[in-house]
Design a protein around this motif. Sequence first.
Motif: not given
Length: 444
Positions: A305-308, A422-423, A429-430, A436-439
């Motif tokens: 779950g890391l972004r950096q 899977a979880v 994905r969410r 993506a929608g925010s950008s």
Amino acid sequence: MLLVNDHLLKQAWPGFVTGKLSDVAGLVAAPALLALLFWRRADLVATVLTGALFAAVKTTETGAELASQAWTLVAGPSRVLADPTDLLALPALALAWWVRRRTLHHPASARWRIIVTMPLAVLAVTATGAAAPPLSAEAVEVDGSRIHVHTNLGSGMTSADGGRTWTDTTDDEDARGQSAQCVPHQATRCYQVLKDRLGVEQSDDSGNTWRTVWAPSGDELERLTRQHDDASALRSLSLAVQPQEGGHIVVVANGVDGITVRDTSDTWRRVGWPGAEPAEVDLGSERSVALFLAACMVFGAAGAGLRQFTVLYTGFAMAACLGLLLLFSADSVFGLMSFLEPPFSLFGLLAGLSCGVVCLVLAIVGRARPLPAAVGVLAAPLVYLGAYLPFEGWSRGAPGSYGVAVAVAVLATGLVVLASAAVIRNDARRASSYFAGSSTSSPT
């Protein structure tokens, strides 16, 4: 005296005198050693404390158990038994005090003498904590309607009903067991123990040809080996045949595994030690692997779950898991080199904790998503249970095959890992669709 008595005299002449001699010598040496723990000279305190601790150990089961654990940390696997008769050695403290009084006004000993003497004194005292030899069934004899099984510790077991029930007895004479015997009044049927392993052979032609009629299976032998520290002591040593109405019985002395009985219906049954709980099967390596996989689940899920800082986190997570594996498996890896076990355990603990702290900091700074971390924390106990419980069941006989236990552990652990993945993937994905929608959205 401690060194000579524990390593020579006790083996040559075991008994009351050599047993109490170690207590006397230990009580003379212990106050001087204990006094070194105090900042100031405290000979009286050390002498009184030695007597109090000795009395507590020899008269209470709690004291004996605590002493066993302490000696195990200092000198390896040890067992101290409560024995109130050892209090007869307490007057030796007066000898220790007399020595102290004799040397009180003498010039201080040179430092080199203390440096040379102390390691020998510590070694001598810890030698008294050595573990007693394991109980071993050594010989079997038939005396009329009674069967006697003799052990190596001066005790024995007696059965008067063909090996169905047993009572503890004390041996008053040397055992004279035999490794082979024919059935009385039936000379063509003979039995003999297998050489250097557990098992019995049978001959139906007066000893010309032999076939194995009883021996533990591979899985049974693996369990027995893990129950006892010395696998070489797992061997059949003696047997005796007793005529019975409707046939005959055979009783076999199997060393540390106790006894085995063949009844008149030709059924062989491992009795072990009647009335005693069987020793636990050593599952240290399986437990270490299960803990290692659980740790990998925690660190891996959080890292997903890391972004950096993903690469940096992965390196420290691997180091943390390997350090914990070294900590968990130090006993099994360095069992043959026990002097290496404590430093490697400490190194594994420090490496695991320090790298774990770094991973926690990187997870916070790298803005790790909370759901994967929560999945790792919740799934880790399931991974541990899935990887370990099949072997716990195998140690108790269900499943009977170690290979089946391995397959069940792999399947159970794999299902937990796949479900967790899977979880975590769904959460990723969410998160991707959200960013993506925010950008592309217009500012409000």
